[in-house]
Design a protein around this motif. Structure first.
Motif, PDB file in Angstrom:
ATOM      1  N   ASN A 109      20.920  93.191  71.113  1.00 42.95           N
ATOM      2  CA  ASN A 109      20.890  94.620  71.437  1.00 42.95           C
ATOM      3  C   ASN A 109      20.176  95.470  70.390  1.00 42.95           C
ATOM      4  O   ASN A 109      19.972  96.663  70.606  1.00 42.95           O
ATOM      5  N   VAL A 110      19.789  94.851  69.259  1.00 45.18           N
ATOM      6  CA  VAL A 110      19.010  95.639  68.309  1.00 45.18           C
ATOM      7  C   VAL A 110      17.500  95.526  68.579  1.00 45.18           C
ATOM      8  O   VAL A 110      16.699  96.141  67.893  1.00 45.18           O
ATOM      9  N   PHE A 111      17.131  94.777  69.622  1.00 44.39           N
ATOM     10  CA  PHE A 111      15.708  94.716  70.017  1.00 44.39           C
ATOM     11  C   PHE A 111      15.151  96.132  70.181  1.00 44.39           C
ATOM     12  O   PHE A 111      14.052  96.441  69.733  1.00 44.39           O
ATOM     13  N   ASP A 112      15.960  96.980  70.865  1.00 42.68           N
ATOM     14  CA  ASP A 112      15.494  98.350  71.150  1.00 42.68           C
ATOM     15  C   ASP A 112      15.134  99.078  69.860  1.00 42.68           C
ATOM     16  O   ASP A 112      14.079  99.687  69.749  1.00 42.68           O
ATOM     17  N   GLU A 113      16.067  98.980  68.899  1.00 45.26           N
ATOM     18  CA  GLU A 113      15.866  99.672  67.627  1.00 45.26           C
ATOM     19  C   GLU A 113      14.638  99.099  66.892  1.00 45.26           C
ATOM     20  O   GLU A 113      13.862  99.833  66.284  1.00 45.26           O
ATOM     21  N   MET A 114      14.498  97.766  66.981  1.00 50.15           N
ATOM     22  CA  MET A 114      13.341  97.144  66.331  1.00 50.15           C
ATOM     23  C   MET A 114      12.043  97.674  66.931  1.00 50.15           C
ATOM     24  O   MET A 114      11.110  98.013  66.205  1.00 50.15           O
ATOM     25  N   VAL A 115      12.010  97.738  68.259  1.00 52.43           N
ATOM     26  CA  VAL A 115      10.795  98.204  68.926  1.00 52.43           C
ATOM     27  C   VAL A 115      10.537  99.678  68.597  1.00 52.43           C
ATOM     28  O   VAL A 115       9.399 100.079  68.340  1.00 52.43           O
ATOM     29  N   GLU A 116      11.615 100.464  68.557  1.00 58.92           N
ATOM     30  CA  GLU A 116      11.441 101.879  68.201  1.00 58.92           C
ATOM     31  C   GLU A 116      10.818 102.012  66.813  1.00 58.92           C
ATOM     32  O   GLU A 116       9.903 102.801  66.598  1.00 58.92           O
ATOM     33  N   LYS A 117      11.331 101.215  65.867  1.00 57.71           N
ATOM     34  CA  LYS A 117      10.789 101.289  64.505  1.00 57.71           C
ATOM     35  C   LYS A 117       9.343 100.814  64.476  1.00 57.71           C
ATOM     36  O   LYS A 117       8.517 101.364  63.759  1.00 57.71           O
ATOM     37  N   TYR A 118       9.058  99.800  65.285  1.00 59.71           N
ATOM     38  CA  TYR A 118       7.673  99.327  65.371  1.00 59.71           C
ATOM     39  C   TYR A 118       6.783 100.442  65.905  1.00 59.71           C
ATOM     40  O   TYR A 118       5.715 100.726  65.359  1.00 59.71           O
ATOM     41  N   SER A 196       7.706  98.640  56.205  1.00 62.67           N
ATOM     42  CA  SER A 196       8.753  97.849  56.840  1.00 62.67           C
ATOM     43  C   SER A 196      10.062  98.617  56.836  1.00 62.67           C
ATOM     44  O   SER A 196      10.190  99.639  56.164  1.00 62.67           O
ATOM     45  N   ASP A 197      10.983  98.141  57.616  1.00 60.84           N
ATOM     46  CA  ASP A 197      12.287  98.790  57.686  1.00 60.84           C
ATOM     47  C   ASP A 197      13.314  97.724  58.053  1.00 60.84           C
ATOM     48  O   ASP A 197      12.936  96.594  58.358  1.00 60.84           O
ATOM     49  N   ILE A 198      14.575  98.085  58.014  1.00 53.27           N
ATOM     50  CA  ILE A 198      15.591  97.122  58.423  1.00 53.27           C
ATOM     51  C   ILE A 198      16.440  97.692  59.551  1.00 53.27           C
ATOM     52  O   ILE A 198      16.523  98.909  59.727  1.00 53.27           O
ATOM     53  N   VAL A 199      17.026  96.819  60.329  1.00 54.04           N
ATOM     54  CA  VAL A 199      18.070  97.236  61.262  1.00 54.04           C
ATOM     55  C   VAL A 199      19.271  96.346  60.947  1.00 54.04           C
ATOM     56  O   VAL A 199      19.101  95.183  60.591  1.00 54.04           O
ATOM     57  N   THR A 200      20.456  96.896  61.033  1.00 55.52           N
ATOM     58  CA  THR A 200      21.627  96.069  60.709  1.00 55.52           C
ATOM     59  C   THR A 200      22.370  95.705  61.988  1.00 55.52           C
ATOM     60  O   THR A 200      22.325  96.416  62.984  1.00 55.52           O
ATOM     61  N   TYR A 201      23.028  94.581  61.930  1.00 53.71           N
ATOM     62  CA  TYR A 201      23.788  94.101  63.091  1.00 53.71           C
ATOM     63  C   TYR A 201      24.871  93.176  62.596  1.00 53.71           C
ATOM     64  O   TYR A 201      24.826  92.691  61.455  1.00 53.71           O
TER      65      TYR A 201
END
Ligand code: UDP
Ligand code: MG
Length: 314
Positions: A109-118, A196-201
């Protein structure tokens, strides 16, 4: 809209593959319906020479739903190589590639956040575990200690990040210039640079089946990480040699003084001096040779010396 590919290395994953595939397909169709990723995005499984029905299942999935694709390696080459194969094969096909394990321990479910950051301009987005509650104490302790040691040795690693990350086409292109054979991806990706950035899960339990990373493989990976990112261990030998050599000077003075006081049996002073001095000198010499070997090692990797991010021209 982002054309997103998933690269999923699989080794003997017949028990989880169908479940994982269903979850991923659902996630993908949701993201497509919401207009977050383009309709020609793909989910690609890389069969790392599995001995069970993994490839058969991948072939079936590919037949059932065109969103699934498969790459089969000629034999088992290990997770890192399988993943590298996926990333390099897909780098010209996608706008961005997310790498994730087949057991879906990482949160899809963090795919969305990853794509947003991309889309907001990041070339690499690292998935970072916020908690490790599902890991055993032993795994958590050893893993966290490993990240700390690597950092001390001068390697740039993202704390608690494994191989769950998004990389843009541009980052993958830059990465393709890293030609080394001994690879430790999570330590090499930060070398590229770019934003770069990070997302946490939260990392969950394996869906089914058992870990394909027993302690032996984990230790091998850790050792690979240290030796392929750092030549500090060699430098430690040099320092040790230097320290022992300095101690030997003190010992030499000490035994000469004892000798002149006459408080020694014959042969003691000369034996002691040679043991310390030779030991220290030998270690120091090994360390110095090691420094050159370290340099040869780094040279032999032929890593790119720079990657241009922007060139304001004309
Ligand atoms: N894997 C692989 N080749 C191997 C070992 C593992 O491609 O030789 C894959 C495996 O199928 C999984 C991922 O690497 O997708 C991570 O393995 P696992 O989940 O067993 O490791 P853990 O999460 O226990 O560290
Ligand atoms: Mg796992």
């Amino acid at each position: 809209m982002t054309k997103l590919y998933l690269a999923i290395p699989c080794y003997n994953e017949e028990e989880v593959l169908r479940d994982s595939a269903a979850k991923l397909a659902k996630k993908y169709s949701d993201m497509m319906a919401a207009g977050k990723i383009s309709a020609d995005s793909k989910i690609v499984f890389i069969d790392d020479g599995s001995k069970d029905r993994t490839w058969e299942i991948i072939t079936q999935l590919h037949g059932e739903n065109p969103v699934f694709q498969g790459i089969k390696l000629s034999r088992n080459r290990g997770h890192q190589n399988a993943l590298l194969c996926g990333l390099m094969t897909l780098r010209n096909k996608a706008d961005a590639v997310i790498s994730i394990d087949a057991d879906l321990q990482d949160d899809i479910n963090v795919f969305d956040e990853m794509v947003e950051k991309y889309e907001a301009g990041c070339d690499v987005v690292y998935g970072v575990r916020s908690k490790r509650e599902t890991d055993t104490f032993f795994k958590r302790f050893t893993a966290e200690a490993f990240y700390k040691i690597l950092e001390k040795l001068g390697a740039k690693v993202i704390f608690n990040h494994a191989d769950f990350r998004l990389m843009s086409k541009r980052a993958l292109e830059a990465f393709s210039h890293y030609k080394e054979t001994n690879i430790f991806l999570r330590g090499m990706v930060p070398l590229i640079g770019y934003k770069s950035d990070i997302v946490t899960y939260e990392r969950s339990e394996r869906l089914a089946g058992e870990s394909k990373y027993p302690l032996k493989k984990m230790l091998a990976l850790a050792w690979e990480g240290i030796t392929s990112l750092s030549i500090q261990p060699i430098r430690l030998i040099t320092w040790l040699g230097l320290i022992i050599f300095l101690i030997s000077l003190i010992m030499i003075i000490y035994s000469i003084v004892r000798f002149f006081i006459g408080a020694t049996v014959s042969g003691w002073a000369s034996t002691l001096c040679s043991i310390w001095a030779l030991g220290g000198l030998q270690l120091l010499a090994i360390g110095i040779i090691g420094e050159y070997i370290g340099k040869i090692y780094l040279e032999s990797k032929r890593r790119p010396r720079f990657i241009v991010e922007t060139f304001l021209e004309d």
